[in-house]
Structure formats: structure tokens, C-alpha cells
Design an enzyme around this catalytic site. Structure first.
Site, short mmCIF file in Angstrom:
data_model
loop_
_atom_site.label_atom_id
_atom_site.label_comp_id
_atom_site.label_asym_id
_atom_site.label_seq_id
_atom_site.Cartn_x
_atom_site.Cartn_y
_atom_site.Cartn_z
N THR A 120 0.80 -1.34 0.08
CA THR A 120 -0.04 -0.01 -0.11
C THR A 120 0.95 1.30 -0.09
O THR A 120 1.88 1.35 0.71
CB THR A 120 -0.99 -0.18 1.20
OG1 THR A 120 -1.46 1.35 1.61
CG2 THR A 120 -0.01 -0.20 2.67
N ASP A 121 0.28 2.54 -0.54
CA ASP A 121 1.05 3.66 -0.36
C ASP A 121 1.27 4.14 0.95
O ASP A 121 1.88 5.11 1.25
CB ASP A 121 0.38 4.78 -1.26
CG ASP A 121 -1.22 4.92 -0.95
OD1 ASP A 121 -1.60 4.21 0.01
OD2 ASP A 121 -1.85 5.90 -1.78
N GLU A 122 0.37 3.69 1.88
CA GLU A 122 0.30 4.04 3.26
C GLU A 122 1.66 3.78 4.18
O GLU A 122 1.91 4.61 5.02
CB GLU A 122 -0.80 3.24 4.09
CG GLU A 122 -2.25 3.78 3.75
CD GLU A 122 -3.15 3.42 4.62
OE1 GLU A 122 -3.04 3.21 5.71
OE2 GLU A 122 -4.21 3.37 4.18
N TYR A 147 -1.87 -0.66 11.06
CA TYR A 147 -1.89 -1.36 9.84
C TYR A 147 -0.65 -0.97 9.01
O TYR A 147 -0.18 -1.89 8.34
CB TYR A 147 -3.05 -0.84 9.13
CG TYR A 147 -3.12 -1.21 7.75
CD1 TYR A 147 -3.37 -2.51 7.17
CD2 TYR A 147 -3.51 0.10 6.66
CE1 TYR A 147 -3.14 -2.95 5.93
CE2 TYR A 147 -3.26 -0.51 5.26
CZ TYR A 147 -3.26 -1.73 4.94
OH TYR A 147 -3.19 -1.84 3.65
N LYS A 151 2.20 -3.36 7.20
CA LYS A 151 2.57 -3.48 5.88
C LYS A 151 3.92 -3.09 5.45
O LYS A 151 4.50 -3.63 4.75
CB LYS A 151 1.51 -2.72 5.19
CG LYS A 151 0.06 -3.19 4.94
CD LYS A 151 -0.09 -4.73 4.50
CE LYS A 151 0.19 -4.56 3.13
NZ LYS A 151 -0.23 -6.03 2.44
P1 NAD Z 1 -9.81 -7.39 2.58
O1 NAD Z 1 -9.59 -7.34 4.01
O2 NAD Z 1 -10.90 -7.19 1.82
O3 NAD Z 1 -9.22 -8.88 2.24
C1 NAD Z 1 -8.23 -9.64 2.90
C2 NAD Z 1 -8.23 -11.06 2.79
O4 NAD Z 1 -7.18 -11.75 3.34
C3 NAD Z 1 -9.61 -11.72 3.07
O5 NAD Z 1 -10.22 -12.48 2.32
C4 NAD Z 1 -9.27 -12.38 4.52
O6 NAD Z 1 -10.00 -13.47 4.80
C5 NAD Z 1 -7.75 -12.78 4.12
N1 NAD Z 1 -6.85 -13.02 5.23
C6 NAD Z 1 -6.81 -12.18 6.46
N2 NAD Z 1 -6.05 -12.70 7.31
C7 NAD Z 1 -5.62 -13.91 6.65
C8 NAD Z 1 -4.71 -15.01 7.20
N3 NAD Z 1 -4.04 -14.70 8.15
N4 NAD Z 1 -4.20 -15.83 6.32
C9 NAD Z 1 -5.03 -15.94 4.95
N5 NAD Z 1 -5.91 -15.07 4.67
C10 NAD Z 1 -6.08 -14.21 5.32
O7 NAD Z 1 -8.35 -6.48 1.98
P2 NAD Z 1 -8.25 -5.98 0.42
O8 NAD Z 1 -8.88 -4.50 0.39
O9 NAD Z 1 -8.67 -6.69 -0.65
O10 NAD Z 1 -6.75 -5.86 0.48
C11 NAD Z 1 -5.86 -6.88 0.01
C12 NAD Z 1 -4.46 -6.53 -0.16
O11 NAD Z 1 -4.23 -5.16 -0.69
C13 NAD Z 1 -3.92 -6.17 1.41
O12 NAD Z 1 -2.45 -6.64 1.37
C14 NAD Z 1 -3.95 -4.64 1.54
O13 NAD Z 1 -2.75 -4.14 2.33
C15 NAD Z 1 -3.52 -4.29 0.03
N6 NAD Z 1 -3.86 -2.91 -0.47
C16 NAD Z 1 -5.14 -2.52 -0.16
C17 NAD Z 1 -5.73 -1.28 -0.65
C18 NAD Z 1 -7.25 -0.87 -0.57
O14 NAD Z 1 -7.50 0.21 -0.92
N7 NAD Z 1 -8.15 -1.78 -0.03
C19 NAD Z 1 -4.90 -0.49 -1.44
C20 NAD Z 1 -3.65 -0.98 -1.62
C21 NAD Z 1 -3.18 -2.02 -0.91
O1 TDX Z 2 -16.69 5.96 7.60
C1 TDX Z 2 -15.68 6.67 7.32
N1 TDX Z 2 -15.47 8.06 7.12
C2 TDX Z 2 -14.34 8.41 6.65
O2 TDX Z 2 -14.42 9.80 6.36
C3 TDX Z 2 -14.58 5.72 6.84
C4 TDX Z 2 -14.70 4.34 7.04
C5 TDX Z 2 -13.41 6.36 6.57
N2 TDX Z 2 -13.35 7.78 6.17
C6 TDX Z 2 -12.22 8.30 5.75
C7 TDX Z 2 -10.63 7.73 6.23
C8 TDX Z 2 -9.83 7.92 5.07
O3 TDX Z 2 -9.52 9.34 5.06
O4 TDX Z 2 -12.05 7.85 4.25
C9 TDX Z 2 -10.98 7.87 3.85
C10 TDX Z 2 -10.67 6.41 3.23
O5 TDX Z 2 -10.75 5.36 4.51
P1 TDX Z 2 -10.78 3.85 4.38
O6 TDX Z 2 -11.56 3.24 3.44
O7 TDX Z 2 -10.81 3.35 5.62
O8 TDX Z 2 -9.26 3.79 3.72
P2 TDX Z 2 -7.67 3.91 4.12
O9 TDX Z 2 -7.55 4.23 5.54
O10 TDX Z 2 -7.28 5.26 3.30
O11 TDX Z 2 -6.87 2.96 3.81
C11 TDX Z 2 -7.21 1.99 2.36
O12 TDX Z 2 -6.40 2.51 1.44
C12 TDX Z 2 -5.01 2.14 1.55
C13 TDX Z 2 -7.19 0.79 2.58
O13 TDX Z 2 -8.41 0.30 3.59
C14 TDX Z 2 -6.04 -0.07 2.93
O14 TDX Z 2 -6.22 -1.23 3.12
C15 TDX Z 2 -5.24 0.41 2.04
O15 TDX Z 2 -3.88 0.02 2.32
#
Ligand code: NAD
Ligand code: TDX
Length: 329
Positions: A120-122, A147, A151
């Protein structure tokens, strides 16, 4: 190619499985997923007869050795992924994100298997709103939350295994994804499903925080590009020039769903809330030739809203528990 996909029942992983089955029918897919609260077998139902599914933990060393030994490459999505949860209870972020990546690294090292690690960019921390700089592959790590620090730890393990043991791995750091199958705890699906449930959207603080939105299919196509053309040991940033404040995104959700612009609540801000993320994906574009296909956020958001409207059976079973976990806020 036999491909092991960890976390394939989660948001991005499930979309990656769908894309792979749809566009690369020659790839044999095995998904390993622990099915935590965030993993849903239903997300894989449309492709259930095209893949092998294993319920298991990435931190299970023996299981990772067995599964990695049976594949040609691994894409590692599995993680605890929600910042708010990491503030309430960080323990599983350490065991899954750090120990899980360690278990996988030892398995790919033992079997000489290619790994692509999803990050992630975080990991870079945050930017000021008016900072002309964006994150690049050279930006120092400076994570803010349990988190993002877990990562960042995982990324550093991957880099060390590349350098010390010659593991064939690449890393990508992507910005915020949106699209179908995203858990309703996350910002965009939470607001859409609140409206569909008769609840008001919840904006943290004043909503000034900026996220750099990318459609999940653009992220996943970039992952395929890196799998096929990426250079071992390299890191690639993935982003689609989608910077928007949370307030702007919420305004668009309200408009597209036919609600009043003022129809939301401002609630307590997230502790340590990162102000702005912004990705410069120039390396991925110039070196590997990737370009995003979803260029109109409004259209992508409208399609996502439509998906949640048509798939209530998917999200309603865990909506109430998610809102309960958020408390009265
Ligand atoms: P998500 O929470 O929707 O899915 C995570 C999945 O991993 C779930 O199916 C969960 O059951 C599984 N999991 C959790 N712990 C586990 C374990 N110990 N063993 C096996 N499986 C396990 O997450 P997402 O949003 O799909 O993110 C996927 C990946 O992408 C993560 O690595 C996250 O850091 C990265 N990422 C997410 C975003 C975003 O915007 N959502 C952005 C950049 C990177
Ligand atoms: O109810 C809400 N209200 C609100 O204002 C929630 C749930 C979030 N927010 C804000 C917080 C953040 O500034 O919205 C923005 C996005 O929040 P999230 O969806 O929780 O994402 P963020 O914390 O930015 O992280 C996401 O992007 C990077 C993903 O959850 C991560 O897995 C990924 O690595």
C-alpha cells in the site's frame, strides 16, 4: 501457469481471481484464504468451479510450504487491511501481515518460486495538502498506523529476502481501491450501504483528507503487468491520478444516489489520520507500459453504487455488525 493467490476471498483478491479466470483461462488458480470477517466465499461463487479453494492461514508454515511447492508463482494479497480495526486491536495485523509474509517468504525461498507482494501507499506516511511532491519508489518509509507499519514491515522483509537470499520477488504499493466486493467497513461502500440502509453517511473530521482513488481492475491489471514484465527485486507504485478529498467523494455519492448535499454526519476524526496520499506511477507506466483504463471516477463510482444496489444479499449479512463495531459514531 499454476498461480497461488493468498487472500483471494477478500476485496482486491476476489476481483483479481475474477479477472484472471476471465482473461487468462490457461492459468490454474489456487486461492488460500483464512476467511476472516473480511473474507467471503460468496465473492468467488461465480468462478467456484474454475478454481481450487483452500481455507487456511498464511502464517501456517507447513501449509505455505505445501501450497507454494505446488505452484509456479504466488500473488500475496492476504492481510488485515483496515486502519480503524488496527487502532482498536492491532494483534492480528502483526500475526497476519508480518508473520504471514515471513512464512510465505520462507516457502518461496525453499521452493524457488516467484512472489509478487501486494502493498500500500500508506507505508510512506502522508503528504501535506499543497505539497507538489507525490510518492515515488524512492520515498522513505514513514508509516503512521498499526496497519501501515505492519505492511511496511512486510515490505522490508520481502526486500531483505531478495537481497540476502536472492528470492525472486517484486512489490507493488497501490493507492486506495474502489469497486465491487469491497467490505462495507471501508469509506465508499460504507457510505453507499448506509444510504441503502436508511442511515446517514459518516464523514471523519472535516473530510479534508485526500485519497488517490483507483478502480480495483486497474490495480489488478497492473499486478498482472508486473507479474509478466516486472524485474525481480523491484518495487512499482500503482496509481491512476485520482486524488479527491473525502468530502468531494461523499458529495458525489450523495448526488449519484439522489440525496441532499447536506445529508451526512461529521463524526469524530480517526486518531493519527493520514492527511493525503498521492502516487506518481511514472515508473510502472514508462518501464512496463501500464495505463489505467478507468479514467472517469464518476462513471466508476456510479457502476460501484449500482453493484451494491444489485447485490444486497452479499453485503447485508455483515452490515449491522460492521456498524455496531463502529459504535454510535
Ligand atoms: P480485505 O480485507 O478485503 O481482504 C483480505 C483477505 O485476506 C480476506 O479474504 C481475509 O479473509 C484474508 N486473510 C486475512 N488474514 C489472513 C490470514 N492470516 N491467512 C489467509 N488469509 C487471510 O483486503 P483488500 O482491501 O482486498 O486488500 C488486499 C491487499 O491489498 C492487502 O494486502 C492490502 O494491504 C492491500 N492494499 C489494499 C488497498 C485498498 O484500497 N483496499 C490499497 C493498497 C493495497
Ligand atoms: O466512515 C468513514 N468515514 C471517513 O471519512 C470511513 C470508514 C473512512 N473515512 C475516511 C478515512 C480516510 O481518509 O475515508 C478515507 C478512506 O478510509 P478507508 O476506506 O478506511 O481507507 P484508508 O484508511 O485510506 O486505507 C485504504 O487504502 C489503503 C485501505 O483500507 C487500505 O487497505 C489500503 O492500504
Amino acid at each position: 501457469m499454476r498461480l497461488l493467490i493468498t487472500g483471494g476471498a477478500g476485496f482486491i483478491g476476489a476481483n483479481f481471481v475474477h479477472l484472471t479466470v476471465r482473461e487468462r483461462p490457461d492459468v490454474q488458480v489456487t486461492v488460500v484464504d483464512k476467511l476472516t470477517y473480511a473474507g467471503h466465499r460468496e465473492s468467488l461463487a461465480p468462478v467456484a468451479n474454475r478454481i481450487e479453494f483452500v481455507k487456511g492461514d498464511v502464517a501456517d508454515v507447513d501449509l505455505m510450504h505445501r501450497l507454494v511447492g505446488e505452484c509456479d508463482a504466488v500473488v500475496h494479497f492476504a492481510a488485515e487491511s483496515h486502519n480503524d480495526n488496527s487502532l482498536r486491536g492491532p494483534a492480528p495485523f502483526i500475526t497476519t501481515n508480518i508473520n504471514g509474509t515471513f512464512a510465505l517468504l520462507e516457502a518461496v525461498r525453499a521452493h524457488g518460486v516467484r512472489l509478487h507482494h501486494i502493498s500500500t501507499d500508506e507505508v510512506f506516511g502522508d503528504l501535506e495538502i499543497d505539497d507538489p511532491q507525490r510518492f515515488t519508489e524512492a520515498t522513505p518509509y514513514n508509516p503512521s498506523s498499526p496497519y501501515s507499519s505492519s505492511k511496511a514491515s512486510a515490505d522490508l522483509l520481502v526486500r531483505a529476502w531478495v537481497r540476502s537470499f536472492g528470492v525472486n520477488a517484486t512489490i507493488s504499493n497501490c493507492s486506495n481501491n474502489y469497486g465491487p466486493y469491497q467490505h462495507v467497513e471501508k469509506f465508499i461502500p460504507r457510505q453507499i450501504t448506509n444510504i441503502l440502509s436508511g442511515l446517514r453517511p459518516k464523514l471523519y473530521g472535516e473530510g479534508r483528507n485526500v485519497r488517490d482513488w483507483i478502480h480495483v481492475d486497474d490495480h489488478n491489471r497492473a499486478v498482472w503487468t508486473i507479474l509478466e514484465k516486472g524485474i525481480a527485486g523491484e518495487t512499482y507504485l500503482i496509481g491512476a491520478d485520482g486524488e479527491k478529498s473525502n468530502r468531494e467523494v461523499l458529495a458525489l455519492v450523495l448526488e449519484l444516489m439522489g440525496r441532499e448535499p447536506a445529508g451526512f454526519d461529521c463524526v469524530a476524526d480517526r486518531p493519527g489520520h493520514d492527511l493525503r496520499y498521492a502516487i506518481d506511477s511514472g515508473k510502472l507506466r514508462s518501464e512496463l507500459g501500464w495505463e489505467p483504463e478507468f479514467r472517469d471516477f464518476r462513471d466508476g463510482l456510479a457502476a460501484t453504487i449500482d453493484w451494491y444496489q444489485r447485490n444486497k444479499d452479499w453485503w447485508q449479512p455483515f452490515k449491522e455488525a460492521t456498524e455496531r463495531a463502529y459504535g454510535a459514531g
